[in-house]
Design a protein around this motif. Structure first.
Motif, mmCIF file in Angstrom:
data_model
loop_
_atom_site.group_PDB
_atom_site.id
_atom_site.type_symbol
_atom_site.label_atom_id
_atom_site.label_comp_id
_atom_site.label_asym_id
_atom_site.label_seq_id
_atom_site.Cartn_x
_atom_site.Cartn_y
_atom_site.Cartn_z
ATOM 1 N N LEU A 1 0.831 -1.198 0.000
ATOM 2 C CA LEU A 1 0.000 0.000 0.000
ATOM 3 C C LEU A 1 0.867 1.249 0.000
ATOM 4 N N ASP A 2 0.511 2.180 -0.874
ATOM 5 C CA ASP A 2 1.174 3.476 -0.946
ATOM 6 C C ASP A 2 0.101 4.536 -0.703
ATOM 7 N N PHE A 3 -0.006 4.987 0.575
ATOM 8 C CA PHE A 3 -1.009 5.985 0.933
ATOM 9 C C PHE A 3 -0.553 7.358 0.473
ATOM 10 N N GLY A 4 -1.294 7.942 -0.451
ATOM 11 C CA GLY A 4 -1.055 9.315 -0.861
ATOM 12 C C GLY A 4 -2.154 10.205 -0.327
ATOM 13 N N SER A 5 -2.043 11.486 -0.568
ATOM 14 C CA SER A 5 -3.069 12.395 -0.059
ATOM 15 C C SER A 5 -4.367 12.289 -0.852
ATOM 16 N N LYS A 6 -4.284 11.891 -2.123
ATOM 17 C CA LYS A 6 -5.483 11.797 -2.962
ATOM 18 C C LYS A 6 -5.791 10.374 -3.414
ATOM 19 N N THR A 7 -4.796 9.500 -3.398
ATOM 20 C CA THR A 7 -4.975 8.136 -3.897
ATOM 21 C C THR A 7 -4.267 7.131 -2.988
ATOM 22 N N ILE A 8 -4.604 5.863 -3.190
ATOM 23 C CA ILE A 8 -3.896 4.770 -2.538
ATOM 24 C C ILE A 8 -3.469 3.809 -3.640
ATOM 25 N N GLY A 9 -2.166 3.638 -3.801
ATOM 26 C CA GLY A 9 -1.645 2.674 -4.758
ATOM 27 C C GLY A 9 -1.629 1.301 -4.115
ATOM 28 N N ILE A 10 -2.020 0.289 -4.900
ATOM 29 C CA ILE A 10 -2.129 -1.072 -4.377
ATOM 30 C C ILE A 10 -1.364 -2.030 -5.285
ATOM 31 N N ALA A 11 -0.587 -2.908 -4.650
ATOM 32 C CA ALA A 11 0.156 -3.942 -5.366
ATOM 33 C C ALA A 11 -0.007 -5.250 -4.607
ATOM 34 N N ILE A 12 0.282 -6.353 -5.269
ATOM 35 C CA ILE A 12 0.133 -7.671 -4.640
ATOM 36 C C ILE A 12 1.342 -8.525 -4.993
ATOM 37 N N SER A 13 1.699 -9.416 -4.076
ATOM 38 C CA SER A 13 2.799 -10.345 -4.343
ATOM 39 C C SER A 13 2.244 -11.654 -4.887
ATOM 40 N N ASP A 14 3.126 -12.458 -5.419
ATOM 41 C CA ASP A 14 2.734 -13.819 -5.766
ATOM 42 C C ASP A 14 2.749 -14.649 -4.482
ATOM 43 N N ALA A 15 2.233 -15.871 -4.551
ATOM 44 C CA ALA A 15 2.136 -16.714 -3.355
ATOM 45 C C ALA A 15 3.502 -17.150 -2.835
ATOM 46 N N ALA A 16 4.507 -17.141 -3.699
ATOM 47 C CA ALA A 16 5.860 -17.513 -3.280
ATOM 48 C C ALA A 16 6.605 -16.343 -2.636
ATOM 49 N N LEU A 17 5.994 -15.174 -2.619
ATOM 50 C CA LEU A 17 6.582 -13.955 -2.038
ATOM 51 C C LEU A 17 7.890 -13.570 -2.719
ATOM 52 N N ARG A 18 7.893 -13.652 -4.034
ATOM 53 C CA ARG A 18 9.079 -13.299 -4.803
ATOM 54 C C ARG A 18 8.874 -12.069 -5.697
ATOM 55 N N VAL A 19 7.659 -11.895 -6.228
ATOM 56 C CA VAL A 19 7.420 -10.853 -7.223
ATOM 57 C C VAL A 19 6.210 -10.013 -6.833
ATOM 58 N N ALA A 20 6.345 -8.712 -6.973
ATOM 59 C CA ALA A 20 5.241 -7.777 -6.721
ATOM 60 C C ALA A 20 4.712 -7.265 -8.056
ATOM 61 N N ALA A 21 3.408 -7.083 -8.129
ATOM 62 C CA ALA A 21 2.778 -6.544 -9.337
ATOM 63 C C ALA A 21 1.765 -5.477 -8.953
ATOM 64 N N PRO A 22 1.719 -4.383 -9.722
ATOM 65 C CA PRO A 22 0.716 -3.364 -9.447
ATOM 66 C C PRO A 22 -0.684 -3.919 -9.691
ATOM 67 N N SER B 1 -1.061 5.332 -13.691
ATOM 68 C CA SER B 1 -0.539 4.091 -13.123
ATOM 69 C C SER B 1 0.617 4.253 -12.140
ATOM 70 N N ILE B 2 1.042 5.466 -11.887
ATOM 71 C CA ILE B 2 2.239 5.645 -11.061
ATOM 72 C C ILE B 2 2.029 5.203 -9.615
ATOM 73 N N ASP B 3 0.842 5.414 -9.042
ATOM 74 C CA ASP B 3 0.632 5.070 -7.634
ATOM 75 C C ASP B 3 0.662 3.558 -7.414
ATOM 76 N N ALA B 4 0.019 2.809 -8.301
ATOM 77 C CA ALA B 4 0.055 1.346 -8.184
ATOM 78 C C ALA B 4 1.458 0.824 -8.450
ATOM 79 N N ALA B 5 2.160 1.436 -9.410
ATOM 80 C CA ALA B 5 3.538 1.024 -9.694
ATOM 81 C C ALA B 5 4.453 1.347 -8.520
ATOM 82 N N ALA B 6 4.227 2.482 -7.860
ATOM 83 C CA ALA B 6 5.021 2.821 -6.670
ATOM 84 C C ALA B 6 4.746 1.827 -5.550
#
Length: 151
Positions: free
Chosen positions: A22-43, A134-139
């Motif tokens: 989670l990337d809490f901004g003043s106007k948006t919240i960017g959200i990303a998720i990992s894979d089940a192996a906890l190796r890779v994050a994706a927006p 897409s910058i907030d989710a990518a961040a």
């Protein structure tokens, strides 16, 4: 569950559980998720902030729908490593989120995450409009990937 140390996070996760960044901004919240192996994050997405209860409900819905077992929250430290007002706001939002959905949570330094992501997007020749969409989710993915790499 209180905020935990990064080394304890993996131990507290159920087998196969993912992490949500989670990337809490003043106007948006960017959200990303990992894979089940906890190796890779994706927006995943960016949500426009409204009232916190509505934001929390949307975050919880995403977390439950994707098998999330823990939160990684970007902590906006000052460049010298100290905490300012934005850090306190992030900590307060995180505490409120945990009152609604209690999962193991860590904070991850997010200094320069948006700038690094924007530089990469510029290098890929994305338009200004496409970058802003897409910058907030990518961040959030950048922050989550930093935490995964540290684990």
């Amino acid at each position: 569950m209180p905020i935990c140390k990064p080394g304890d996070l993996v131990r507290l996760l159920a087998p196969g559980a993912r992490l949500i960044g989670l990337d809490f901004g003043s106007k948006t919240i960017g959200i990303a998720i990992s894979d089940a192996a906890l190796r890779v994050a994706a927006p995943v997405t960016t949500i426009r902030r409204k009232k916190f209860s509505a934001d929390a409900d949307e975050l919880i819905k995403i977390a439950e729908g994707r098998g999330v077992g823990g939160f990684v929250v970007g902590l906006p430290l000052n460049m010298d490593g100290t905490e300012g007002p934005r850090c306190q706001s992030t900590r307060d939002l995180t505490e409120e989120l945990l009152k609604r959905h209690d999962l193991p949570t860590i904070f991850q330094d997010e200094r320069m995450s948006s700038q690094a992501v924007e530089r990469a997007m510029i290098a890929e020749d994305l338009s200004r409009k496409r970058r802003s969409e897409s910058i907030d989710a990518a961040a959030a993915a950048y922050i989550l990937q930093s935490a995964l790499d540290a684990l």
